[in-house]
Design a protein around this motif. Structure first.
Motif, PDB file in Angstrom:
ATOM      1  N   GLY A  64       1.997  52.498 -47.190  1.00 20.40           N
ATOM      2  CA  GLY A  64       2.631  51.552 -46.289  1.00 20.40           C
ATOM      3  C   GLY A  64       1.674  50.989 -45.253  1.00 20.40           C
ATOM      4  O   GLY A  64       0.558  50.576 -45.563  1.00 20.40           O
ATOM      5  N   VAL A  65       2.115  50.975 -44.001  1.00 18.85           N
ATOM      6  CA  VAL A  65       1.307  50.422 -42.921  1.00 18.85           C
ATOM      7  C   VAL A  65      -0.004  51.186 -42.756  1.00 18.85           C
ATOM      8  O   VAL A  65      -1.047  50.592 -42.459  1.00 18.85           O
ATOM      9  N   SER A  66       0.018  52.501 -42.972  1.00 14.68           N
ATOM     10  CA  SER A  66      -1.209  53.291 -42.837  1.00 14.68           C
ATOM     11  C   SER A  66      -2.234  52.920 -43.901  1.00 14.68           C
ATOM     12  O   SER A  66      -3.434  52.823 -43.624  1.00 14.68           O
ATOM     13  N   ALA A  67      -1.773  52.716 -45.135  1.00  9.44           N
ATOM     14  CA  ALA A  67      -2.691  52.281 -46.188  1.00  9.44           C
ATOM     15  C   ALA A  67      -3.217  50.889 -45.871  1.00  9.44           C
ATOM     16  O   ALA A  67      -4.419  50.613 -46.036  1.00  9.44           O
ATOM     17  N   ALA A  68      -2.331  50.010 -45.402  1.00  3.14           N
ATOM     18  CA  ALA A  68      -2.785  48.673 -45.025  1.00  3.14           C
ATOM     19  C   ALA A  68      -3.867  48.750 -43.948  1.00  3.14           C
ATOM     20  O   ALA A  68      -4.861  48.011 -43.985  1.00  3.14           O
ATOM     21  N   ASP A  77       1.767  46.316 -36.692  1.00  3.16           N
ATOM     22  CA  ASP A  77       2.550  46.775 -35.552  1.00  3.16           C
ATOM     23  C   ASP A  77       1.884  48.017 -34.955  1.00  3.16           C
ATOM     24  O   ASP A  77       1.802  49.056 -35.618  1.00  3.16           O
ATOM     25  N   PRO A  78       1.399  47.951 -33.720  1.00  2.98           N
ATOM     26  CA  PRO A  78       0.696  49.099 -33.134  1.00  2.98           C
ATOM     27  C   PRO A  78       1.593  50.307 -32.884  1.00  2.98           C
ATOM     28  O   PRO A  78       1.097  51.416 -32.703  1.00  2.98           O
ATOM     29  N   ASP A  79       2.909  50.089 -32.878  1.00  2.00           N
ATOM     30  CA  ASP A  79       3.836  51.179 -32.599  1.00  2.00           C
ATOM     31  C   ASP A  79       4.456  51.778 -33.862  1.00  2.00           C
ATOM     32  O   ASP A  79       5.250  52.720 -33.774  1.00  2.00           O
ATOM     33  N   ALA A  80       4.115  51.235 -35.012  1.00  4.08           N
ATOM     34  CA  ALA A  80       4.696  51.746 -36.264  1.00  4.08           C
ATOM     35  C   ALA A  80       4.185  53.155 -36.537  1.00  4.08           C
ATOM     36  O   ALA A  80       2.997  53.447 -36.330  1.00  4.08           O
ATOM     37  N   PRO A  81       5.038  54.063 -36.993  1.00  8.29           N
ATOM     38  CA  PRO A  81       4.570  55.416 -37.317  1.00  8.29           C
ATOM     39  C   PRO A  81       3.633  55.404 -38.509  1.00  8.29           C
ATOM     40  O   PRO A  81       3.650  54.470 -39.336  1.00  8.29           O
TER      41      PRO A  81
END
Length: 286
Positions: A64-68, A77-81
């Motif tokens: 998800g966002v971490s892989a991105a 998003d800086p606040d996304a887990p």
């Protein structure tokens, strides 16, 4: 040597003598089990991803966002887990979303296992709100040179995946040529207004001489659209470059329309009408 401005293992730092227990407690923030970072350092999506990887002790896959983030995607998003995928059941912890999955395309980035850019885009397309996910996948494609057809091929092999019904609609609007979220929003505004889908990153030449690269537009009608961000006014070098090219482009027969934050977000109908008139004047059936 440990970089204390990045997440690190407290146990390893203590064992190597890089920090004392007193200093660890006083100068650093405890993010997760055995994971610390220097106090005051902002928790960016990339740092959250690194912290989650350390917390997992290498037994997960960033997704998800971490892989991105580890693939170099900007404007997340800086606040996304942080997001991790595991093949077994793990109790969730604050700041980390842990999902279960076994069938994934993965790779290694800076020593961390992560979903591939195509898998990352596919996963995001099934979960995030439409406009936000288009911005994110645009940025992911821009950072990694990922192509839409690669995501489509992965989706074709995962027809039973949860949320897959959203994927075609998302991919129909993705364009890795967008260099910022406002450029993505500008493009979506034009498409939703019923105008022809613009091409991104259009290069203009005067004979063999390169003149400019525009954010988006329509080559066949020689109409360009440029998003003008704050740097176009505050950076003297950028401002000088803009003045030069905005003088030359009309001389070469190009119409250039500018849009800034106020026009895009507060008066979108005004901007759309300006573009519509420019296209109509150029012979576009709009």
């Amino acid at each position: 040597m440990i970089d204390f401005d990045e997440p690190f293992s407290g146990r390893e730092a203590l064992a190597a003598g890089h920090v004392s227990r007193h200093r660890l407690a006083r100068e650093f923030v405890h993010l997760h089990r055995d994971v610390y970072i220097r106090r005051g350092v902002p928790a960016t999506p990339l740092r959250r991803a690194k912290a989650a990887w350390l917390w997992s002790r290498g037994r997960g896959v960033l997704a998800g966002v971490s892989a991105a983030a580890v693939h170099g995607t900007r404007w997340l998003d800086p606040d996304a887990p942080a997001e991790l995928v595991r093949g077994d059941h793990v109790r969730p912890v604050p700041g980390i979303v842990v999902r279960r999955a076994t069938r994934l395309e993965t790779c290694v980035v800076d020593g961390m296992a992560a979903t591939t850019p195509a898998q990352t885009a596919f996963d995001l397309a099934r979960r995030m709100p439409l406009d936000r996910v288009i911005e994110t996948i645009d940025a992911l494609c821009n950072a990694t040179d990922l192509k839409v057809h690669e995501i489509e091929e992965l989706a074709a092999g995962n027809k039973g995946a949860h949320g897959i019904g959203a994927v075609p609609r998302v991919l129909a609007l993705v364009d890795g040529g967008a260099a910022s979220p406002p450029e993505t929003r500008t493009r979506l505004l034009l498409i939703r207004a019923g105008l022809p889908q613009p091409e991104t990153q259009i290069e203009v030449f005067d004979g063999d001489e390169f003149v400019a690269r525009a954010d988006m537009g329509w080559k066949q009608w020689r109409v360009l659209v440029e998003y003008v961000g704050a740097q176009h006014w505050t950076d003297p070098t950028q401002r000088t470059r803009d003045i030069d090219r905005y003088t030359v482009l009309p001389e070469l027969g190009w119409t250039v329309l500018h849009v800034g934050a106020d026009l895009l977000y507060r008066r979108p109908e005004v901007f759309v009408e300006r573009v519509r008139r420019a296209l109509a004047s150029a012979g576009t059936p709009v």
